[in-house]
Design a protein around this motif. Structure first.
Motif, PDB file in Angstrom:
ATOM      1  N   ILE A   1      -1.966   4.566   1.929  1.00  0.00           N
ATOM      2  CA  ILE A   1      -0.717   3.970   1.457  1.00  0.00           C
ATOM      3  C   ILE A   1      -0.239   2.927   2.460  1.00  0.00           C
ATOM      4  O   ILE A   1      -0.576   2.997   3.643  1.00  0.00           O
ATOM      5  CB  ILE A   1       0.377   5.045   1.259  1.00  0.00           C
ATOM      6  N   PRO A   2       0.530   1.932   2.013  1.00  0.00           N
ATOM      7  CA  PRO A   2       1.026   0.912   2.939  1.00  0.00           C
ATOM      8  C   PRO A   2       1.917   1.526   4.017  1.00  0.00           C
ATOM      9  O   PRO A   2       2.745   2.403   3.739  1.00  0.00           O
ATOM     10  CB  PRO A   2       1.828  -0.029   2.044  1.00  0.00           C
ATOM     11  N   ALA A   3       1.748   1.056   5.239  1.00  0.00           N
ATOM     12  CA  ALA A   3       2.603   1.502   6.346  1.00  0.00           C
ATOM     13  C   ALA A   3       3.858   0.640   6.363  1.00  0.00           C
ATOM     14  O   ALA A   3       4.145  -0.093   7.313  1.00  0.00           O
ATOM     15  CB  ALA A   3       1.850   1.405   7.663  1.00  0.00           C
ATOM     16  N   THR A   4       4.621   0.730   5.275  1.00  0.00           N
ATOM     17  CA  THR A   4       5.837  -0.058   5.081  1.00  0.00           C
ATOM     18  C   THR A   4       6.975   0.882   4.713  1.00  0.00           C
ATOM     19  O   THR A   4       6.740   2.020   4.298  1.00  0.00           O
ATOM     20  CB  THR A   4       5.642  -1.077   3.949  1.00  0.00           C
ATOM     21  N   PRO A   5       8.227   0.455   4.827  1.00  0.00           N
ATOM     22  CA  PRO A   5       9.336   1.291   4.367  1.00  0.00           C
ATOM     23  C   PRO A   5       9.162   1.652   2.895  1.00  0.00           C
ATOM     24  O   PRO A   5       8.948   0.783   2.052  1.00  0.00           O
ATOM     25  CB  PRO A   5      10.558   0.392   4.586  1.00  0.00           C
ATOM     26  N   GLY A   6       9.228   2.940   2.600  1.00  0.00           N
ATOM     27  CA  GLY A   6       9.043   3.389   1.231  1.00  0.00           C
ATOM     28  C   GLY A   6       7.609   3.336   0.762  1.00  0.00           C
ATOM     29  O   GLY A   6       7.321   3.661  -0.403  1.00  0.00           O
ATOM     30  N   ASN A   7       6.680   2.909   1.639  1.00  0.00           N
ATOM     31  CA  ASN A   7       5.247   2.830   1.305  1.00  0.00           C
ATOM     32  C   ASN A   7       4.993   1.986   0.054  1.00  0.00           C
ATOM     33  O   ASN A   7       4.099   2.257  -0.739  1.00  0.00           O
ATOM     34  CB  ASN A   7       4.659   4.225   1.131  1.00  0.00           C
TER      35      ASN A   7
END
Length: 396
Positions: free
Chosen positions: A252-258
């Motif tokens: 999953i993306p390593a971003t806020p909220g994925n």
């Protein structure tokens, strides 16, 4: 098919998100199973129809099925089957089914098993993978042996980084990926290992074959990709697991909220995490009414559904009958623990005819709620946006 009232296959636009509660597919019967919605048959993927979620515990025969490889066992000989602990342990051990039941204190817990791609058909633009509706989940009482008790007997040696799990299912998997066996790993320091079970019972009965007989890993709060079925090997690894199912799949993306924008994903250069790095987010669903029939004006309507979180428990559920412009508190049912479904209901008396959009949202005990806006990532994982259902009142 559980298609909205008055809407058949010919009325669905497959270039847009699935508007139906469940995924689209035929109802099929498999051994030990009630008729479930078939998404694929190789590997087998079966979705639980909406009405089975009116109860807090999902019947074993209605529990969804998800495999990654097509070589799945049809039977297991308990006389020869063993659960083996091997690798970087002080003692490499082997346990029969009888020994697991006889030599360890049984422990029970209630937990939701949810596919990482549950509700993937909501994603737009569409992404590859099984186009699940909302029914790739289930809640059960799991009974078995504490994983930590097994690990303590084998005793991981210094230098152990991860614990790897493997079941009996095999197959070709994606071409050229070395993915012929389904392997998942968790860090030795992951708190999830402390609460995990090697379960041999589900709702007081042996596990159905399609749900992992004779034993499966139960990892409360984590997505079902870590709940390895037909668990037969537990390994202590001295290096990070680099197999396909850890290094490339379920990222999953390593971003806020994925979440990430499709155009940013297409450009590349973004970092990912294994989905095991996060717990399941809080979710809620309206189960009844399902929109298949009109409701009378002025008569009380009992809105009913479920909510759950990845271990923080459900603090409150709110319902809207105007598409999310205003919200009302719902009444919560019994609390079966922080990993369980929790029933909710709200009595609503529509005062006029018309089309009403019912929405539901839940909040956990840490204040985390559900996003109003859709999320997106290339794997089609972690969908937990607010669900909405149109209901028709009176003659419209």
């Amino acid at each position: 098919m559980f298609v909205p009232a008055g809407q058949g296959w010919e009325g669905l636009d497959f270039s847009k998100p699935n508007p139906c509660w469940n995924g689209l597919g035929p109802l099929v019967s498999e051994p030990q199973k009630l008729p479930l919605i078939r998404l694929t048959d190789r590997p087998i993927q079966l979705e639980t129809p909406r009405p089975y979620f009116l109860d807090v515990f999902t019947p074993n025969a209605a529990f969804y099925v998800r495999y990654h490889l097509d070589g799945i066992p049809n039977a297991v000989d308990l006389k020869s089957w063993r659960l083996r602990l091997e690798g970087n342990f002080r003692r490499c051990l082997s346990f029969s089914f009888e020994e697991l039941i006889r030599d360890f204190s049984p422990v029970s817990l209630v937990a939701v098993n949810q596919c990482s791609g549950n509700s993937r058909s909501r994603f737009f633009p569409r992404v590859a993978g099984a186009q699940w509706g909302n029914g790739a989940m289930g809640n059960a009482v799991w009974t078995g042996v504490r994983l930590k008790d097994l690990l303590s007997r084998a005793e991981p040696l210094p230098g152990t980084l991860q614990i790897q799990f493997q079941g009996l299912d095999t197959g070709k998997g994606p071409e050229g990926k070395g993915s012929h066996a389904f392997l998942k790993s968790l860090d030795l320091t992951d708190p999830a290992l402390e609460r995990s079970l090697v379960a041999y019972s589900m709702n007081g009965q042996p596990l159905p074959m399609l749900n992992g007989f004779p034993v499966r890993l139960v990892v409360p709060g984590k997505f079902a990709t870590y709940w390895v079925k037909h668990l037969s090997w537990i390994r202590a690894l001295k290096e990070k697991d680099s197999n396909f199912w850890m290094a490339q799949a379920y990222r999953i993306p390593a971003t806020p909220g994925n979440t990430i924008r499709p155009e940013d994903a297409a450009r590349g250069g973004w970092t990912t995490l294994p989905i095991g790095a996060v717990d399941m987010p809080v979710r809620s669903f309206l189960i009844e009414p399902d929109g298949s029939s009109k409701l009378p004006v002025g008569m009380p309507v009992r809105l009913r559904g479920i909510a759950f979180s990845g271990g923080k428990g459900v603090e409150r559920v709110e319902v809207s009958v105007d598409g999310g412009r205003s919200w009302m508190p719902a009444q919560l049912g019994s609390d079966w623990g922080p990993y369980s479904f929790r029933l909710w209901e709200k009595v609503w008396k529509p005062k006029r005819p018309g089309r009403f959009v019912v929405a539901v949202r839940a909040f956990d005990r840490m204040g985390h709620g559900q996003p109003e806006e859709p999320i997106w990532n290339p794997g089609g994982y972690l969908w937990h946006s607010v669900e909405k259902q149109e209901l028709v009142v009176g003659e419209v």
